[in-house]
Scaffold this active site. Structure first.
Site, PDB file in Angstrom:
ATOM      1  N   LYS A  11       0.826  -1.214   0.000  1.00  0.00           N
ATOM      2  CA  LYS A  11       0.000   0.000   0.000  1.00  0.00           C
ATOM      3  C   LYS A  11       0.856   1.257   0.000  1.00  0.00           C
ATOM      4  O   LYS A  11       0.598   2.207  -0.747  1.00  0.00           O
ATOM      5  CB  LYS A  11      -0.944  -0.009   1.205  1.00  0.00           C
ATOM      6  CG  LYS A  11      -2.030  -1.080   1.127  1.00  0.00           C
ATOM      7  CD  LYS A  11      -2.933  -1.040   2.352  1.00  0.00           C
ATOM      8  CE  LYS A  11      -4.013  -2.113   2.252  1.00  0.00           C
ATOM      9  NZ  LYS A  11      -4.891  -2.124   3.455  1.00  0.00           N
ATOM     10  N   MET A  12       1.890   1.268   0.841  1.00  0.00           N
ATOM     11  CA  MET A  12       2.730   2.458   0.906  1.00  0.00           C
ATOM     12  C   MET A  12       3.620   2.576  -0.330  1.00  0.00           C
ATOM     13  O   MET A  12       3.905   3.678  -0.797  1.00  0.00           O
ATOM     14  CB  MET A  12       3.584   2.449   2.171  1.00  0.00           C
ATOM     15  CG  MET A  12       2.881   2.973   3.406  1.00  0.00           C
ATOM     16  SD  MET A  12       2.083   4.587   3.189  1.00  0.00           S
ATOM     17  CE  MET A  12       3.382   5.566   2.465  1.00  0.00           C
ATOM     18  N   THR A  86      10.407   1.810   7.372  1.00  0.00           N
ATOM     19  CA  THR A  86       9.777   0.640   7.973  1.00  0.00           C
ATOM     20  C   THR A  86      10.092   0.619   9.464  1.00  0.00           C
ATOM     21  O   THR A  86      11.080   1.206   9.896  1.00  0.00           O
ATOM     22  CB  THR A  86      10.304  -0.639   7.293  1.00  0.00           C
ATOM     23  OG1 THR A  86      10.047  -0.570   5.892  1.00  0.00           O
ATOM     24  CG2 THR A  86       9.652  -1.883   7.838  1.00  0.00           C
ATOM     25  N   ASN A 111       8.447   7.434  12.139  1.00  0.00           N
ATOM     26  CA  ASN A 111       7.287   7.902  11.385  1.00  0.00           C
ATOM     27  C   ASN A 111       7.747   8.978  10.399  1.00  0.00           C
ATOM     28  O   ASN A 111       8.476   9.889  10.769  1.00  0.00           O
ATOM     29  CB  ASN A 111       6.225   8.474  12.330  1.00  0.00           C
ATOM     30  CG  ASN A 111       4.888   8.685  11.670  1.00  0.00           C
ATOM     31  OD1 ASN A 111       4.766   9.469  10.740  1.00  0.00           O
ATOM     32  ND2 ASN A 111       3.875   7.981  12.145  1.00  0.00           N
ATOM     33  N   HIS A 141      -4.282   1.915  14.896  1.00  0.00           N
ATOM     34  CA  HIS A 141      -3.976   1.642  13.496  1.00  0.00           C
ATOM     35  C   HIS A 141      -4.981   0.651  12.913  1.00  0.00           C
ATOM     36  O   HIS A 141      -5.731   0.001  13.642  1.00  0.00           O
ATOM     37  CB  HIS A 141      -2.560   1.075  13.347  1.00  0.00           C
ATOM     38  CG  HIS A 141      -1.486   2.100  13.511  1.00  0.00           C
ATOM     39  ND1 HIS A 141      -0.932   2.400  14.735  1.00  0.00           N
ATOM     40  CD2 HIS A 141      -0.856   2.904  12.611  1.00  0.00           C
ATOM     41  CE1 HIS A 141      -0.006   3.341  14.587  1.00  0.00           C
ATOM     42  NE2 HIS A 141       0.055   3.664  13.308  1.00  0.00           N
ATOM     43  N   LYS A 145      -2.079  -3.960  10.466  1.00  0.00           N
ATOM     44  CA  LYS A 145      -0.738  -3.626  10.980  1.00  0.00           C
ATOM     45  C   LYS A 145      -0.231  -4.778  11.837  1.00  0.00           C
ATOM     46  O   LYS A 145      -0.952  -5.288  12.714  1.00  0.00           O
ATOM     47  CB  LYS A 145      -0.782  -2.332  11.791  1.00  0.00           C
ATOM     48  CG  LYS A 145       0.603  -1.858  12.241  1.00  0.00           C
ATOM     49  CD  LYS A 145       0.544  -0.463  12.823  1.00  0.00           C
ATOM     50  CE  LYS A 145       1.906  -0.009  13.334  1.00  0.00           C
ATOM     51  NZ  LYS A 145       2.919   0.059  12.256  1.00  0.00           N
TER      52      LYS A 145
END
Length: 253
Positions: A11-12, A86, A111, A141, A145
């Protein structure tokens, strides 16, 4: 600047590809993902970074923590800076990152959001000014996750420690039958739905509570932060580990 997206099928990774396509000075020229179908992309996608043929100036990793064993030996051999976006690294992986940082610049943070890193500075200030307040961290989240607590929650814990010195992290309170210790910092993980990411730090005093909260509404904030990190990193002339504080200090000094 040409970049390689490691974990492009996630997704990222897909979000980062979109962000790079909407940026004038950044171009994704290749991707790596063991699970991705190369025919789904308009750039070359490989199973291993060692198969790449393109020239790129930075690697951005949005895959899984164990990927450093594929990424970093290649990056060291080619002298290419890396943005590690990550979390969840184990001790062996952290040791490898530290060794790699003796040769190449590495950007590593809990982050990639600019707002979260400002929150971290606010938490540090609040922990100092409200030195007797009880501090608790709550992170929320999406249900996919895999690591808990989040890397961001641990980053916020370290922000408190930077102000107060060593604290006693308590991950939930199941089975505890004693009053709260003054050194405790509770860390609570919530998982559900499609929540991108929400982090709150509560400072609780007699008759009043201060809560500092950041909520990411779209994953694009992390992709944009990683692109900012890549821009910052390629200008570094010295090897080492860099984080968002270095970027913020450069931007706002």
């Amino acid at each position: 600047m040409n970049i390689l997206i490691y974990g492009i099928g996630g997704k990222m990774g897909k979000t980062l590809l979109t962000a790079s396509q909407n940026t004038d000075d950044i171009k994704a020229v290749a991707g790596v993902d063991v699970f991705a179908d190369p025919t789904d992309y308009n750039i070359p996608v490989y199973k291993s970074i060692n198969q790449t043929k393109e020239s790129f100036e930075c690697i951005i990793d949005f895959s899984a923590h164990e990927a450093v064993f594929d990424i970093l030996p290649f990056a060291i051999s080619k002298k290419i800076p890396c943005v590690l976006a990550t979390t969840g690294y184990n001790e062996d992986e952290l040791d490898l990152i530290d060794k790699a940082a003796q040769t190449i610049p590495i950007f590593k943070t809990g982050n990639m959001s600019l707002g979260i890193n400002v929150l971290s500075k606010l938490v540090m200030a609040a922990a100092n000014m409200l030195e007797n307040a009880d501090a608790e961290i709550i992170e929320t989240h999406h249900n996919q996750k895999v690591d808990a607590p989040s890397g961001t929650a641990l980053m916020l814990l370290h922000a408190i420690e930077d102000s107060r010195g060593p604290v006693k992290p308590i991950f939930g309170r199941s089975g505890i039958s004693s009053p709260r210790d003054s050194k405790e910092v509770g860390i609570h993980a919530i998982r559900g739905g499609s929540v991108v990411g929400k982090h709150s730090v509560m400072f609780m005093m007699n008759n009043e509570v201060l809560t500092l909260t950041h909520e990411a509404e779209n994953k694009i904030v992390f992709a944009n932060g990683a692109i900012d990190a890549a821009r910052f990193l390629v200008d570094r002339t010295e090897a080492g580990i860099y984080n968002m504080n270095h970027l913020l200090n450069t931007r706002y000094s």
